[in-house]
Design a protein around this motif. Structure first.
Motif, mmCIF file in Angstrom:
data_model
loop_
_atom_site.group_PDB
_atom_site.id
_atom_site.type_symbol
_atom_site.label_atom_id
_atom_site.label_comp_id
_atom_site.label_asym_id
_atom_site.label_seq_id
_atom_site.Cartn_x
_atom_site.Cartn_y
_atom_site.Cartn_z
ATOM 1 N N ALA A 38 48.493 29.241 33.090
ATOM 2 C CA ALA A 38 47.037 29.194 33.249
ATOM 3 C C ALA A 38 46.591 30.402 34.070
ATOM 4 O O ALA A 38 47.143 30.675 35.142
ATOM 5 N N ASN A 39 45.584 31.124 33.575
ATOM 6 C CA ASN A 39 45.137 32.354 34.210
ATOM 7 C C ASN A 39 43.627 32.320 34.434
ATOM 8 O O ASN A 39 42.865 31.917 33.555
ATOM 9 N N LYS A 40 43.221 32.757 35.622
ATOM 10 C CA LYS A 40 41.806 32.940 35.936
ATOM 11 C C LYS A 40 41.659 34.295 36.607
ATOM 12 O O LYS A 40 42.483 34.683 37.437
ATOM 13 N N GLY A 41 40.609 35.007 36.256
ATOM 14 C CA GLY A 41 40.379 36.306 36.864
ATOM 15 C C GLY A 41 38.906 36.629 36.959
ATOM 16 O O GLY A 41 38.117 36.226 36.090
ATOM 17 N N VAL A 42 38.526 37.338 38.011
ATOM 18 C CA VAL A 42 37.150 37.784 38.208
ATOM 19 C C VAL A 42 37.177 39.264 38.575
ATOM 20 O O VAL A 42 37.901 39.681 39.485
ATOM 21 N N TYR A 43 36.394 40.054 37.819
ATOM 22 C CA TYR A 43 36.231 41.478 38.097
ATOM 23 C C TYR A 43 34.775 41.692 38.487
ATOM 24 O O TYR A 43 33.866 41.374 37.714
ATOM 25 N N GLN A 44 34.533 42.198 39.707
ATOM 26 C CA GLN A 44 33.153 42.354 40.161
ATOM 27 C C GLN A 44 32.913 43.758 40.708
ATOM 28 O O GLN A 44 33.771 44.347 41.365
ATOM 29 N N ILE A 45 31.732 44.266 40.419
ATOM 30 C CA ILE A 45 31.309 45.597 40.855
ATOM 31 C C ILE A 45 30.028 45.440 41.652
ATOM 32 O O ILE A 45 29.098 44.753 41.225
ATOM 33 N N CYS A 46 29.978 46.077 42.822
ATOM 34 C CA CYS A 46 28.783 46.045 43.660
ATOM 35 C C CYS A 46 28.290 47.476 43.863
ATOM 36 O O CYS A 46 29.083 48.386 44.133
ATOM 37 N N SER A 47 26.981 47.667 43.759
ATOM 38 C CA SER A 47 26.420 49.017 43.870
ATOM 39 C C SER A 47 26.381 49.524 45.304
ATOM 40 O O SER A 47 26.172 50.720 45.536
ATOM 41 N N ASN A 48 26.557 48.624 46.283
ATOM 42 C CA ASN A 48 26.490 49.043 47.688
ATOM 43 C C ASN A 48 27.533 48.270 48.486
ATOM 44 O O ASN A 48 27.242 47.229 49.072
ATOM 45 N N GLN A 49 28.750 48.798 48.519
ATOM 46 C CA GLN A 49 29.842 48.132 49.226
ATOM 47 C C GLN A 49 29.677 48.195 50.743
ATOM 48 O O GLN A 49 30.309 47.410 51.463
ATOM 49 N N SER A 50 28.841 49.074 51.255
ATOM 50 C CA SER A 50 28.664 49.153 52.704
ATOM 51 C C SER A 50 27.823 47.984 53.220
ATOM 52 O O SER A 50 27.959 47.587 54.387
ATOM 53 N N ILE A 51 26.964 47.422 52.382
ATOM 54 C CA ILE A 51 26.142 46.275 52.762
ATOM 55 C C ILE A 51 26.741 44.975 52.247
ATOM 56 O O ILE A 51 26.712 43.945 52.929
ATOM 57 N N LEU A 52 27.298 45.017 51.053
ATOM 58 C CA LEU A 52 27.861 43.818 50.432
ATOM 59 C C LEU A 52 29.282 44.126 49.931
ATOM 60 O O LEU A 52 29.501 44.353 48.742
#
Length: 628
Positions: A500-514
């Protein structure tokens, strides 16, 4: 009978709720807190992965916390983060807290009891979790349920113990005309705060580690305690006008069905939440500011909310021509706030807001369902705040499988809650005038149940995001921050073996704040078989992993997670091995948690800076159902 919808078109697969394992003759459902509409929940008849049935693992596949069960928590996955309360200091306990929409309601032909117990580690550092649920009907219409859920995690490290108590009495009444759901709940969370290790090398450097066991590693604080307490009373009632229809069945018998035409709804929701932080002695070297006392102090703050909702619904079952239901409502919300002032005395503030709104929905039928809801505050200090949201879902056949499609969207403008703007305590004082936070969101997913495949995509743009800066103070970013996340689930079967596999790929435009980890993954390889004809057995190993990033720091005095840009954490595989057994009405598991601490060269198993996860721990638990 109570109006009930089948399936949840707005379900978030990454935010897992606790499974309910009951007999087929016990029906279960949940309600939405505003209108009390029941949403049927499928009975869980496959007792797999019982070893992960705890609040932390149910909340998200990647979490930031101090490593101890019942401590404040924040998901590392942006779209898994919840806000169950308007009270700022209650949000860190969302993984453990139950609001009205989290309760499972029952209708049972025979009294039903579930008793569960989980434990781990040695007696002095044990992590105990006891839960008891008892449900019974008085006739076909009235059900009463009692719930007791208690966690006492003594902690692997010094001054780290945590407690969580959820006690509730609730029930429902269902009939053709009158339906009601009521909940009285008391919830209390207590934490000893140690401020983290004084030196991370006690975990990461074998030379240091060899000199200490976890319980005597030096920590930053002693004698500090924080907590959150809440009591709420919820009551939803509705009265339907309609007619009785005679339905002729194939065997020449007839069945009478009540068809609601118009339903009048009232919901009362009272909640009182309070936050506290107590120090027997003040460590001025740990806290940058001390305003009221250098010896000992107790901070407190609370929020009371009294909300009344009145609604009228044109019911869907009667509206056969257009096949939708239509609801209009008005809602009043009185909130009262309490905190210390500059004289170290209690001060109070209050506000009253009136909201109007409507909802268009279709829950009947199998092909597609939808709901669209909007509301706006028309009177009060938050005038102009609004929410617009919609969900639509359906399925179609694809060969021998079915494709389930769902889409959802949201636009909202929300004023900051009171304690984002105002707070006074021994170590933190702030008075802000933050602007409204505006957010637009769109998401969708596709699943192939028979192929064990789920794919999802979510996007959000937030303007004027609120956060805690590197000084652990509230701040607001006036620009826009975009987050895009793709998630997938795939189960691979090969005879009795499953991966069983689960994965999340996330991109944030402002890593310094979030700051967010780019990857978060969970893999579970197990073998299933039946022993001695009746003993269902699951044996496996699981690993969770997230990529390195600037994980948030934690402030004990406010129980909030805040920014730091000095330490990157992650890239550590959390490995567990386990065995599950299910025999008739009892489930049992044994588990070794964080097995990698015994052989992995990477010992940087910190969840947040200076707060390591627990080292390898043996855990055991069981769940037993009784029917009388």
């Amino acid at each position: 009978m109570q109006n009930r919808r089948s399936g949840n078109i707005s379900d978030n697969r990454s935010s897992q709720q606790k499974s309910v394992y009951v007999a087929p003759d016990v029906k279960t459902w949940k309600i939405d807190s505003r209108f009390g509409v029941a949403d049927t929940v499928a009975v869980d008849t496959i007792p797999l992965n019982f070893q992960d049935d705890n609040p932390v693992d149910r909340y998200s596949i990647a979490n930031s916390y101090n490593g101890n069960l019942a401590s404040p928590l924040q998901s590392k996955i942006f779209f898994d983060r919840t806000q169950k309360t308007d009270f700022l200091f209650g949000i860190p306990y969302d993984a453990y807290f139950r609001d009205p929409s989290d309760f499972y309601f029952f209708n049972t032909k025979t009294p039903y009891t579930n008793f569960g117990y989980q434990t781990g580690s040695s007696a002095q550092q044990a992590e105990d979790h006891v839960n008891v649920l008892f449900s019974m009907n008085d006739g076909k219409r009235l059900n009463i349920t009692g719930l007791f859920d208690y966690i006492y995690a003594r902690g692997q490290y010094s001054s780290q113990s945590a407690k969580a108590l959820v006690a509730s009495l609730y029930g429902s009444y269902t009939s053709n005309h009158y339906n009601a759901s009521g909940i009285l709940a008391y919830q209390k969370f207590d934490n000893k705060e140690n401020g983290g290790l004084t030196d991370d090398r006690y975990v990461t450097n074998p030379t240091y580690t060899g000199q200490y066991t976890t319980i005597n590693m030096p920590v930053n604080l002693s004698g500090a305690q924080s907590g959150y307490e809440n009591v709420f009373f919820y009551y939803n009632q509705s009265y339907s006008l309609g007619f009785t229809k005679t339905i002729h069945l194939k065997n020449d018998s007839v069945r009478k069905e009540f068809i609601p035409v118009t339903t009048f709804i009232h919901t009362l929701n009272y909640s009182l939440g309070s936050k506290r932080f107590h120090e027997t002695s003040v460590d001025t070297s740990f806290f940058a500011n001390t305003y009221l006392s250098n010896t000992s102090h107790s901070d407190t703050a609370s929020e009371m909310s009294l909300k009344n909702t009145f609604a009228v619904r044109l019911d869907e079952k009667f509206n056969r021509l257009f096949h939708f239901g239509l609801t209009a409502f008005i809602e009043s919300n009185y909130q009262r706030y309490m905190m210390l002032n500059d004289s170290d005395r209690l001060s109070y503030a209050s506000e009253y807001n009136t909201t109007i709104g409507g909802k268009l929905s279709k829950y009947e039928g199998r092909i597609y369902k939808y709901d669209f809801e909007g509301d706006m505050i028309i009177e009060g200090p938050r005038i102009g705040d609004f929410h617009l949201k919609g969900n639509i879902g359906g399925f179609f056949r694809l060969g021998k499988d079915s494709v389930v499609l769902r889409a959802r969207g949201r636009i909202q403008s929300v004023s900051p809650s009171y304690f984002w703007d105002h707070y006074y305590s021994n170590h933190f004082i702030w008075n802000n005038h933050f602007a409204n936070t505006f957010q637009s969101y769109v998401g969708g997913d596709l699943s192939l149940p028979k192929h064990h495949l789920f794919l999802g995509l979510q996007m959000a743009n937030t303007k004027n995001m609120l956060y805690f800066n590197s000084s652990a103070l509230p701040a607001q970013f006036s620009g826009n921050i975009q987050v895009v996340a793709a998630n997938a689930e795939l189960d691979l079967h090969a005879g009795p073996f499953v991966l069983a596999n689960k994965g999340v790929y996330q991109i944030c435009s402002n890593q310094s704040i979030l700051p967010l980890p780019t990857w978060s993954m969970f893999h579970n390889l197990y073998f299933t078989t039946t022993l001695f004809k009746d003993l269902n057995t699951q044996i496996g190993t699981s690993v969770s992993y997230n990529s390195s990033y600037y994980a948030p720091d934690y402030m004990p005095a406010t129980e909030q997670f805040y920014l730091q840009h000095q330490i990157k954490l992650g890239a550590y595989p959390l490995i567990n091995v386990y065995a599950n057994f299910h025999l008739k009405q009892i489930r049992i598991f044994v588990k070794y948690y964080n097995l990698g601490t015994m052989f992995l060269p990477n010992t940087n198993y910190f969840s947040i800076p200076h707060y390591p996860l627990n080292p390898m721990t043996f855990k055991f638990g069981f769940s037993w159902n009784f029917y009388s």
